[in-house]
Design an enzyme around this catalytic site. Structure first.
Site, short mmCIF file in Angstrom:
data_model
loop_
_atom_site.label_atom_id
_atom_site.label_comp_id
_atom_site.label_asym_id
_atom_site.label_seq_id
_atom_site.Cartn_x
_atom_site.Cartn_y
_atom_site.Cartn_z
CB SER A 154 55.73 73.46 105.15
OG SER A 154 54.63 74.18 106.05
CE LYS A 184 51.51 72.70 108.31
NZ LYS A 184 51.30 74.08 108.02
NE ARG A 197 59.69 77.99 104.08
CZ ARG A 197 58.60 77.18 103.82
NH1 ARG A 197 58.15 76.23 104.47
NH2 ARG A 197 58.07 77.15 102.69
CG HIS A 252 47.02 69.62 102.56
ND1 HIS A 252 46.73 70.42 103.61
CD2 HIS A 252 47.89 70.38 101.63
CE1 HIS A 252 47.46 71.62 103.62
NE2 HIS A 252 47.92 71.64 102.54
CG ASP A 291 55.36 73.52 109.46
OD1 ASP A 291 56.17 73.78 108.43
OD2 ASP A 291 54.55 74.00 109.63
#
Lengths: 434, 434
Positions: free
Chosen positions: A183, A187, A168, A82, A161
């Site tokens: 967050s 995931k 948010r 990621h 999330d």
């Protein structure tokens, strides 16, 4: 356990217990807490922070709000990568097929571009016919056939999330390392992976501007992953100038295919190979990082990576002929070039300004509901240190709407200074954090 | 002006402009801001604070959300007093008739008890028939006839305060000097007064425990009042032990009548006279504070204060005979006394524990929806420094429900230590702030 008591505790700067964090997350995904209590807690977390243990618990509770996928019955260990987001950052499309070709499974769920950075899903959707929304059986089928799959998170992944992110975005509680970390990681953990390499971008074009901040985020992400059974490592990589030459969705897909063909820019290839090697090592498909690097380079040189990419595109409904004929990818017809006003050495394009200019032209979105124009983008022709003559093309814009051009050009004004002496050019990979 | 941008500014610790504060208050009283944006802002204000100018603007915007009353056509200048809340603090019922007898107007709107401190409205409602909810014409009529009126805020006074308070209560955003100050002052300013004396309680039984905190609150309140055209002064007064002897609604009304008769405890009388004198001076009904004190003492000694009180009770629907026959006030039948276990000198009863014990017995409320039992309370028989013999009664509880007694007694256990030597006893009035 009353919401107001938990709120008071965080407001006063105390660490929350696992039960209190679980109550908050359960409250946020039901009507047990009101949205105004949830948003007050988010603001208290932004301003008071959360320690590593709290952030790991927050992530765990968010994972448990939904489904955690499981690939343990399949051959190969599931791993993923990621990135915290940058301009021209397209490594996912290269490293996932390379890692899969080396024997690990990559069940990748990605996001869309928001603000000045791009998103993997937008890039994939520039491929005609490509589907990013697969259900779990379809996802499994692609993973079995190809070894990797690239989709958007299913509805059952970390619903907490989504509930928190919605709040948010409208309550100025996005910018918080614990909330960002939870967050991202909720995931990823829900993907059912066993190993994760984080590419934490650092520099003027990244969310983290300094090495210290990037390192703090990396450590937070690693702590959360390891606490939740996902072996996590991180690379800090530079994000001051766009990565590679292409910025914009179809343009970036094109550059990925070039790299997988053994062409394309060195920086994109080198970072992709290094990240893929980390994944292969984390997934146990090589005995050492050096062995993993050799395997990945072989997958690249032999064309196995490109072949995996073609099979993935086809399995997810896309037109596989794009791999051989990139003219089948969408393109924006209009062109505008920016030239050097004087001779010298390019300092490189400021990533954030290039990102914002291409978003303005339609390559990305400023609001979630904006539609992306797949062919729009920029080709970066001056890299840091490149010698240039007066009149050389430094950047080529691909665009559709004339109306949007002046704003983009204004953003790019002065965004690639020309100096008399070559600038100091640092490495792309800044450091490893584990 | 987007809510999220204003939120971000306060989150990052910047001062908000008058226009941004006005947008927040207007948003909170309409559906222009969502409740979750309002509560996120409240938490940001709690944790980031507001400076004096911001707090004055917040107050002004809250006043302007409703109606600001106007008594300028009436003879006499409208002034008021407000206390930050304590145990046995009953001075309003004494000083308002005294000040009115000296020629100022007192259009007092008060609150109810919450937590361990009492509220003027609950005390008044212990008088049979008494109505605290008057509309503006009724309020004006009582003010014209009697010179003072004691009611709950009308619906049109500072509706923004009600909207915010509803959210603050359930989002742990009550404890904030700017928010508390704006809430207090918006209602007082909306009364249409020209002068205000604040009684800021300080000590273990007050919201402000230290002299520094009390002084900071006083300065905040004075700054807001003066910025909004209300000449404001403050006294800091001690709140470590209950004020006077009586705690509980009907018991406190009784003590007020005693003081107005020229009887009753010195501390209640002295603080009431001083506060009333400040009001008389603020309202211009005396040329100096000394002259104001003489006038107030005369109003007390001559029985004019008591007579005004009787007329106010009658004008607001209450039974005026209570003034001469206090047995007409409600009383709780059951009695329990707490005695000295050893001889020595009483250190005095801890105000907060006495307050909490009487609330538990039914004299106050822990939640807004709780019902108050008017006759329940305590008679404090040991004041700081009193010599006591073994077996002397230190406190008498008046209660109704046997079930609640053990909890109250547990709270009072050790709450009035007996020492061998007399304790140092400080003054009630600690300092003036202006």
């Amino acid at each position: 356990m009353r919401a107001v008591d938990i709120l008071r505790k965080k407001r006063d700067g105390h660490a929350l217990s696992p039960a209190e964090i679980a109550a908050f997350v359960a409250g946020a995904t039901s009507d047990f807490w009101t949205p105004y209590q949830v948003s007050a807690m988010l603001m208290a977390i932004v301003l008071r922070g959360m320690d590593t243990a709290e952030t790991a618990e927050l992530t765990r509770a968010m994972v448990e709000s939904g489904e955690r996928l499981d690939w343990s019955d399949m051959a190969g260990v599931a791993v993923d990568k990621h990135s915290t987001g940058g301009v021209g950052d397209k490594t996912s499309l290269i490293l996932a097929p390379l890692a899969a070709a080396c024997g690990v499974l990559v069940p990748m769920m990605s996001g869309r571009g928001l603000g000045h950075s791009g998103g993997t899903l937008d890039k994939l959707e520039s491929i005609p016919g490509f589907r990013v929304r697969l259900d779990v059986p379809e996802m499994r089928s692609v993973l079995e056939k190809v070894g990797f799959v690239m989709i958007s998170p299913t509805d059952r992944v970390a619903p907490a999330d989504r509930a928190l992110y919605h709040l948010r975005d409208v309550t100025a509680t996005v910018e918080s390392i614990p909330l960002i970390s939870a967050s991202i990681m909720s995931k990823k953990i829900a993907e059912g992976i066993r190993g994760l390499i984080m590419d934490v971008k650092c520099g003027s074009g990244a969310f983290m501007k300094t090495r210290e901040d990037a390192r703090a985020l990396a450590k937070s992400l690693i702590g959360i992953g390891n606490a939740n059974g996902v072996k996590t490592e991180a690379l800090l990589t530079a994000m001051d100038v766009p990565m590679g030459r292409m910025v914009g969705n179809a343009l970036e897909v094109k550059e990925c295919i070039e790299v997988l063909r053994g062409e394309g820019p060195d920086d994109v290839r080198d970072v992709s190979v290094e990240l893929a090697a980390k994944m292969v090592r984390l997934g146990g498909a090589a005995g050492s990082l050096d062995e993993a690097r050799r395997k990945v380079r072989h997958a690249l040189a032999s064309g196995q990576g490109l072949e995996r990419f073609r099979r993935m595109v086809e399995a997810q409904g896309g037109d596989p002929r794009i791999v051989d004929n990139m003219d089948l990818l969408p393109a924006a017809r209009q062109r505008m070039v920016i030239r050097a006003a004087r001779p010298g050495y390019a300092r490189g394009w400021e990533a954030e300004r290039v990102g914002r200019a291409t978003v303005l032209l339609g390559a990305g979105r400023n609001r979630v509901e904006d539609k992306v124009q797949p062919g729009v983008g920029a080709v970066v022709l001056a890299r840091p240190g490149d010698p240039v003559r007066e009149g050389d093309v430094l950047l080529e814009l691909h665009y559709r709407d004339d109306d949007r051009l002046p704003g983009a050009l204004a953003l790019l004004e002065g965004a690639c200074p020309i100096d008399d002496a070559p600038p100091a050019v640092g490495p792309m990979i800044l450091e490893e954090v584990s």
